[in-house]
Write an enzyme that holds these catalytic residues in place. Structure first.
Site, short mmCIF file in Angstrom:
data_model
loop_
_atom_site.label_atom_id
_atom_site.label_comp_id
_atom_site.label_asym_id
_atom_site.label_seq_id
_atom_site.Cartn_x
_atom_site.Cartn_y
_atom_site.Cartn_z
N LYS A 46 0.85 -1.20 0.00
CA LYS A 46 0.00 0.00 0.00
C LYS A 46 0.89 1.24 0.00
O LYS A 46 1.90 1.29 0.69
CB LYS A 46 -0.88 -0.02 1.26
CG LYS A 46 -1.62 1.29 1.57
CD LYS A 46 -2.74 1.57 0.60
CE LYS A 46 -3.42 2.92 0.90
NZ LYS A 46 -4.35 3.31 -0.19
N SER A 71 -12.17 6.82 -2.38
CA SER A 71 -11.42 7.93 -1.83
C SER A 71 -10.94 7.51 -0.46
O SER A 71 -11.45 7.94 0.58
CB SER A 71 -12.28 9.20 -1.73
OG SER A 71 -11.47 10.26 -1.24
N GLY A 73 -7.96 7.89 0.99
CA GLY A 73 -7.23 8.90 1.76
C GLY A 73 -5.96 8.37 2.40
O GLY A 73 -5.57 8.82 3.48
N LEU A 74 -5.34 7.40 1.73
CA LEU A 74 -4.04 6.87 2.17
C LEU A 74 -4.04 6.26 3.57
O LEU A 74 -3.14 6.52 4.36
CB LEU A 74 -2.97 7.98 2.09
CG LEU A 74 -2.34 8.20 0.73
CD1 LEU A 74 -1.52 9.49 0.70
CD2 LEU A 74 -1.42 7.02 0.36
N CYS A 131 -1.67 10.18 -6.26
CA CYS A 131 -2.82 9.90 -5.38
C CYS A 131 -3.83 11.05 -5.49
O CYS A 131 -3.48 12.20 -5.24
CB CYS A 131 -2.38 9.76 -3.93
SG CYS A 131 -3.80 9.64 -2.82
N GLY A 251 -8.44 -1.81 -15.24
CA GLY A 251 -9.49 -2.55 -15.94
C GLY A 251 -9.20 -4.00 -16.25
O GLY A 251 -9.88 -4.59 -17.08
C1 DHB Z 1 -5.06 6.33 -2.45
C2 DHB Z 1 -5.60 6.30 -3.72
C3 DHB Z 1 -4.77 6.30 -4.80
O1 DHB Z 1 -5.23 6.26 -6.08
C4 DHB Z 1 -3.41 6.33 -4.61
O2 DHB Z 1 -2.60 6.33 -5.66
C5 DHB Z 1 -2.88 6.35 -3.35
C6 DHB Z 1 -3.72 6.35 -2.26
C7 DHB Z 1 -5.95 6.37 -1.31
O3 DHB Z 1 -6.99 7.02 -1.39
O4 DHB Z 1 -5.61 5.79 -0.26
#
Ligand code: DHB
Length: 312
Positions: A46, A71, A73-74, A131, A251
């Site tokens: 991740k 979404s 958010g990391l 991101c 995809g």
């Molecule tokens: C997240 C989403 C992304 O597309 C990415 O590249 C990195 C993090 C996220 O929302 O955690």
């Protein structure tokens, strides 16, 4: 003879070109081990920040008939966690490990990359320049001059081969400008195309509402929505950067899309939305489908058709 799916690049051989897209099945050690224990050819972590993050409020992922919107958010366990995982990783097992880093600023990326460099591990960083989901933080990949500056510093901080995860581009001028920048960096070995198509909006007609909570419903699209955009980015960057490797992402849900990515020029192929929906069994299924398709077409190896997409 069964077609050979192995691929050799970055000085390593993967038994399959498929692995997880960063973000899916790779936040915890258990998830990472599940990918490693599956038919995947490699593992990526991740995207991490220096410190752990909870991420955005839920619901922050929704699936639709055409793919997904997220979404997140990391949310991640923090760089140290993935560094420890990389230190303990069984590299002799033949599945390369990629460590995705997504610092909240350039300095954070440089700090993480310097520590990774000092650890001298056989893993490869994939620096996430795309991101779309941290409120107030634009995707660096859309600021070409900013990306060039960042890459200067990143190249200095990390003295071995690394890759970048790019956002999708939608204009030939942008493909050419980005490729010209990336081609300047010798240690930039691979580019992963594409991250989600950022900031889409999915609407639930019954509820007359958005389907995820962060950013008033805006989120990154994956799955069927993004396949043609992903293929365009793979084909264009493979063509414009012959000395770099392109990793296809976007995809892939069967052997057919994996074949398309490779035909467009991808060396390896990541699976995101489909993996999220189906779990790690997706790898063996997609590989079997890819083998069957290759057999039908008379291909014995990926080298025989990689990058050989015809034009009319
Ligand atoms: C997240 C989403 C992304 O597309 C990415 O590249 C990195 C993090 C996220 O929302 O955690």
């Amino acid at each position: 003879m069964s077609p050979d799916l192995s691929v050799t690049w970055l000085g390593q051989t993967m038994q399959s070109p498929l692995y997880n897209a960063s973000g899916v099945m790779c936040r915890s050690e258990d998830e990472l081990d599940a990918v490693r224990g599956s038919a995947a050819g490699a593992v990526i972590t991740k995207s991490c920040t220096r410190l752990p993050r909870e991420g955005n409020p839920e619901p922050r992922y929704a699936s639709t008939s055409l793919g997904s919107i997220n979404s997140m958010g990391l949310p991640n366990a923090g760089f140290r966690y993935y560094l420890d995982y990389a230190r303990r990783y069984d590299y002799a097992g033949g599945k390369p490990l990629f460590v995705s880093v997504a610092g909240l600023c350039l300095d954070d990326n440089l700090t993480m990359l310097r520590v990774l460099a000092e650890a001298v591990l056989p893993c490869f960083p994939e620096v996430n320049l795309s991101c779309p989901n941290v409120p107030g933080k634009p995707q660096l990949g859309y600021d070409i001059a900013g990306m060039a500056e960042a890459l200067e510093a990143i190249s200095e901080a990390y003295p071995r081969p690394f890759g970048v995860k790019l956002p999708p581009y939608f204009d030939p001028v942008h493909f050419a400008e980005v490729a010209a920048v990336l081609n300047r960096f010798e240690r930039l070995a691979f580019v992963t195309c594409i991250n989600s198509i950022g900031n889409g909006l999915v609407i639930d007609v019954d509820a007359e509402a958005v389907v995820i909570k962060p950013k008033a419903g805006l989120g990154g699209l994956g799955g069927d929505y993004v396949l043609p955009t992903a293929l365009a980015n793979v084909r264009e960057f493979a063509r414009l950067m012959p000395a770099k490797q392109v990793v296809g992402c976007g995809g892939v849900k069967s052997g057919r899309e994996a074949f398309m990515h490779i035909l467009a020029g991808a060396r390896a192929v990541q699976v995101g939305t489909c993996l999220y929906e189906e779990g790690v069994g997706a790898f063996a299924r997609i590989e079997a489908e890819l083998r069957a398709l290759m057999q039908e077409k008379g291909y014995a190896s990926l080298d025989e058709f990689r990058g050989k997409l015809k034009t009319l």
